[in-house]
Design a protein around this motif. Structure first.
Motif, mmCIF file in Angstrom:
data_model
loop_
_atom_site.group_PDB
_atom_site.id
_atom_site.type_symbol
_atom_site.label_atom_id
_atom_site.label_comp_id
_atom_site.label_asym_id
_atom_site.label_seq_id
_atom_site.Cartn_x
_atom_site.Cartn_y
_atom_site.Cartn_z
ATOM 1 N N UNK A 56 60.757 33.052 54.849
ATOM 2 C CA UNK A 56 59.898 34.151 54.403
ATOM 3 C C UNK A 56 60.099 34.406 52.908
ATOM 4 N N UNK A 57 59.045 34.845 52.246
ATOM 5 C CA UNK A 57 59.032 35.074 50.803
ATOM 6 C C UNK A 57 59.302 33.779 50.040
ATOM 7 N N UNK A 58 58.689 32.704 50.520
ATOM 8 C CA UNK A 58 58.831 31.416 49.873
ATOM 9 C C UNK A 58 57.627 31.090 49.011
ATOM 10 N N UNK A 59 56.920 29.990 49.340
ATOM 11 C CA UNK A 59 55.819 29.527 48.492
ATOM 12 C C UNK A 59 54.720 30.569 48.336
ATOM 13 N N UNK A 60 54.499 31.396 49.368
ATOM 14 C CA UNK A 60 53.431 32.404 49.303
ATOM 15 C C UNK A 60 53.786 33.550 48.354
#
Length: 339
Positions: A56-60
């Protein structure tokens, strides 16, 4: 931050940037959509609970990827509304709503990969709790006023909401620095040294009560400080990090990912031959949101990897709320579960 905060921030920025160039509801709608869009990554399944938490809270949430997405999304909005408002203005509004989402997330302790693909580092100041009404309320009031009053006084209300919420974030950073200096002065001698790591984060829903975690290679020390506390040093409780278990785990164990993501603010434990890892950043003794089983002890005493399973606990909400309100007010009462 929580979805309502991100929705309110995106909507308020959309209204502020578009101004009188389009209907207030259109600016608020698309700003809110862009402001919540990055969190759609919660629907991605990375294979197990630990991987989902770290993913979560990666590429996006990458400032680079979101900046690349902004022109296409702005063009789509521009076409939907008949090219009435300038495309450049929609571009600015959508871009700001998108990138402020991860920037706001980076004010929490969770960790946000702002600069993917150039670095996998998860940024997080930990200066505001993931849900804080004092941050969100001014934004909501400003957006509602703009929708109700329209362009004119409504836009001024919206601008004030953005200013107040931003000032609150600055307040959080200032108080965090103050508490950090107090914590460093009050640390037990055994907690000090070159291996010391210090974490200072607000307790839930406020920036008055702060949680302090000091950690070295073998132990961590937890304490709390309220701005309403009587003069005196912060008191700490000592706990074992389970470093021996950490060293015994296979190099490819899933726990290594969480260790890196949490900047080593983790604890290892063993119960009935099952090895667990706990993220010490979110929660407090003895209750933590993110705790996972990651290995088991074989008959020969060695540790073998297993598919991570979530075993976190939030404790009794009513008891936690009662403690929080008392501790915020400066009453030195022990946290639930540690009495």
């Amino acid at each position: 931050m929580d979805s309502l905060s991100q929705l309110a921030l995106g909507a308020s920025l959309g209204v502020a940037v578009m101004g009188r160039r389009t209907a207030v509801w259109k600016a608020a709608l698309w700003g809110g959509v862009a402001g919540t869009l990055p969190d759609l990554d919660v629907f991605i399944d990375y294979g197990d609970p630990l991987a989902n938490m770290v993913g979560h809270r990666g590429f996006s949430h990458s400032l680079i990827y979101l900046s690349l997405l902004a022109p296409a999304l702005a063009w789509l909005v521009w076409r939907i509304h008949g090219r009435q408002a300038p495309l450049q203005r929609w571009g600015l509004a959508i871009w700001l709503a998108l990138i402020t989402h991860p920037l706001l997330d980076a004010c929490t302790v969770y960790g946000t990969r702002l600069l993917l693909p150039f670095t996998d580092h998860a940024y997080g100041t930990g200066s505001v709790f993931i849900i804080d009404p004092l941050y969100t309320l001014p934004l909501c009031v400003g957006v509602v006023a703009a929708l109700w009053r329209g362009a004119g006084s409504g836009l001024r209300w919206n601008a004030v909401g953005i200013a107040v919420s931003t000032a609150y974030l600055a307040w959080g950073l200032g108080v965090q620095a103050h508490v950090r200096s107090l914590a460093l002065a009050a640390l037990p001698a055994e907690a000090q040294g070159s291996a010391l790591r210090l974490l200072v984060t607000p307790a839930p829903l406020n920036t008055v009560l702060w949680r302090v975690v000091a950690q070295n290679d073998t132990h961590y020390f937890e304490g709390f400080y309220s701005l309403f506390d009587a003069p005196g040093p912060i008191r700490f409780r000592r706990y074992d990090t389970g470093s021996a278990l950490a060293n015994a785990l296979p190099a490819d164990n899933p726990a290594r990912r969480l260790q890196a993501f949490a900047s080593d603010f983790v604890r290892f434990d063993e119960q009935a031959g099952v090895i667990g890892i706990t993220d010490l950043r979110m929660g407090q003794e003895p209750y933590y949101v993110f705790s996972f089983t990651v290995a088991e002890r074989a008959a020969d005493g060695s540790l073998r990897n297993q598919l991570p399973r979530a075993v976190g606990s939030r404790g009794d909400v009513g008891e936690a709320w009662q403690w929080l309100t008392q501790r915020v007010a400066g009453h030195d009462v022990p946290p639930p579960g540690t009495r």
